[in-house]
Design a protein around this motif. Structure first.
Motif, PDB file in Angstrom:
ATOM      1  N   SER A   7     -12.405   8.583  15.737  1.00  0.00           N
ATOM      2  CA  SER A   7     -11.049   8.039  15.877  1.00  0.00           C
ATOM      3  C   SER A   7     -10.226   8.285  14.610  1.00  0.00           C
ATOM      4  O   SER A   7      -9.022   8.533  14.693  1.00  0.00           O
ATOM      5  N   THR A   8     -10.879   8.252  13.454  1.00  0.00           N
ATOM      6  CA  THR A   8     -10.172   8.542  12.208  1.00  0.00           C
ATOM      7  C   THR A   8      -9.794  10.014  12.146  1.00  0.00           C
ATOM      8  O   THR A   8      -8.693  10.363  11.692  1.00  0.00           O
ATOM      9  N   ILE A  27       1.696   7.745   9.304  1.00  0.00           N
ATOM     10  CA  ILE A  27       1.305   7.901  10.709  1.00  0.00           C
ATOM     11  C   ILE A  27      -0.210   7.825  10.840  1.00  0.00           C
ATOM     12  O   ILE A  27      -0.731   7.184  11.761  1.00  0.00           O
ATOM     13  N   VAL A  28      -0.941   8.428   9.904  1.00  0.00           N
ATOM     14  CA  VAL A  28      -2.406   8.345   9.924  1.00  0.00           C
ATOM     15  C   VAL A  28      -2.853   6.887   9.819  1.00  0.00           C
ATOM     16  O   VAL A  28      -3.712   6.427  10.583  1.00  0.00           O
ATOM     17  N   LYS A  52      -4.233   1.160  14.700  1.00  0.00           N
ATOM     18  CA  LYS A  52      -4.196   0.992  16.160  1.00  0.00           C
ATOM     19  C   LYS A  52      -5.605   1.076  16.745  1.00  0.00           C
ATOM     20  O   LYS A  52      -5.996   0.269  17.585  1.00  0.00           O
ATOM     21  N   ASN A  53      -6.399   2.047  16.267  1.00  0.00           N
ATOM     22  CA  ASN A  53      -7.779   2.175  16.741  1.00  0.00           C
ATOM     23  C   ASN A  53      -8.596   0.935  16.405  1.00  0.00           C
ATOM     24  O   ASN A  53      -9.392   0.461  17.216  1.00  0.00           O
ATOM     25  N   VAL A  59      -1.183   4.151  10.564  1.00  0.00           N
ATOM     26  CA  VAL A  59      -0.823   3.404  11.778  1.00  0.00           C
ATOM     27  C   VAL A  59      -1.772   3.744  12.927  1.00  0.00           C
ATOM     28  O   VAL A  59      -2.214   2.848  13.664  1.00  0.00           O
ATOM     29  N   LEU A  60      -2.121   5.009  13.069  1.00  0.00           N
ATOM     30  CA  LEU A  60      -3.065   5.387  14.130  1.00  0.00           C
ATOM     31  C   LEU A  60      -4.455   4.811  13.866  1.00  0.00           C
ATOM     32  O   LEU A  60      -5.128   4.350  14.800  1.00  0.00           O
ATOM     33  N   GLY A 106      -3.298  13.640  13.968  1.00  0.00           N
ATOM     34  CA  GLY A 106      -1.952  13.180  14.296  1.00  0.00           C
ATOM     35  C   GLY A 106      -1.026  13.276  13.096  1.00  0.00           C
ATOM     36  O   GLY A 106       0.124  13.705  13.212  1.00  0.00           O
ATOM     37  N   LYS A 143      -9.097  11.869  14.667  1.00  0.00           N
ATOM     38  CA  LYS A 143      -7.949  12.022  15.563  1.00  0.00           C
ATOM     39  C   LYS A 143      -6.668  11.538  14.885  1.00  0.00           C
ATOM     40  O   LYS A 143      -5.605  12.158  15.027  1.00  0.00           O
ATOM     41  N   ALA A 144      -6.771  10.446  14.144  1.00  0.00           N
ATOM     42  CA  ALA A 144      -5.608   9.925  13.427  1.00  0.00           C
ATOM     43  C   ALA A 144      -5.141  10.922  12.367  1.00  0.00           C
ATOM     44  O   ALA A 144      -3.945  11.150  12.195  1.00  0.00           O
TER      45      ALA A 144
END
Length: 177
Positions: free
Chosen positions: A6-7, A142-143, A149-150, A145-146, A13, A9-10
């Motif tokens: 998940s990190t 953005i990283v 969020k995860n 925040v993503l 992003g 993916k962030a």
């Protein structure tokens, strides 16, 4: 240092956001020193607002992480060490973003366009540096925040929905050992 899926993916992003933001510089084409000086002068107030916003956002995120840790530790569900390491990664990255944004804000407040001692060709370099810094800061936020969020989604699944087979939730065997 372990980086979860998940990190990753962030991070992708954030990289996409940086590339998207920097692609605008290619649309401008090659600038002369004078054009860059005018663009710097016109964009400084926006850069200051961006840095201010990122400073405030990162400070708020750090405060919210404390709330997240409080919720994580008081829940009936026990969370694995990986959860806390993930929160620590968010806090570390967010702190770096806070510091770099604050320093950028201070640098962007220097009256560089009023100086007569700076050669005109340097303004082109300075302009591209300011674009790069703003793109990197935006992408890094953005990283964060993503990643946050995860983490929130995982907390909701484990604590709120009682999911016991989640990779970050301790099962009964792990709780007893």
């Amino acid at each position: 240092m372990y980086i979860s899926t998940s990190t990753k993916k962030a991070i992708w992003g954030g990289v996409f956001a940086i590339l998207f933001l920097l692609s605008g510089t290619f649309l401008l084409g090659k600038l002369s020193g004078y054009e860059a000086k005018v663009l710097i002068k016109n964009s400084l107030s926006g850069l200051n607002v961006l840095c201010n916003t990122i400073v405030l956002a990162s400070a708020s995120i750090l405060a919210l992480l404390l709330t997240l840790l409080g919720l994580s530790s008081t829940s009936n569900s026990k969370l694995k060490k990986d959860h806390y390491l993930h929160v620590m990664q968010i806090a570390q990255l967010d702190t770096v973003i806070f510091i770099v944004s604050l320093l950028s804000f201070l640098i962007f407040n220097l009256p560089i366009t009023e100086s007569d001692s700076i050669p005109p060709e340097w303004f082109t370099i300075i302009y591209y540096i300011t674009l790069g810094v703003s793109a990197i800061l935006s992408g890094a936020l953005i990283v964060v925040v993503l990643m946050l969020k995860n983490t929130v989604v995982n907390i909701i699944k484990i604590v709120g929905l009682g999911m016991q087979d989640h990779p970050l939730a301790m099962n009964d065997d792990e709780k007893n050992s």
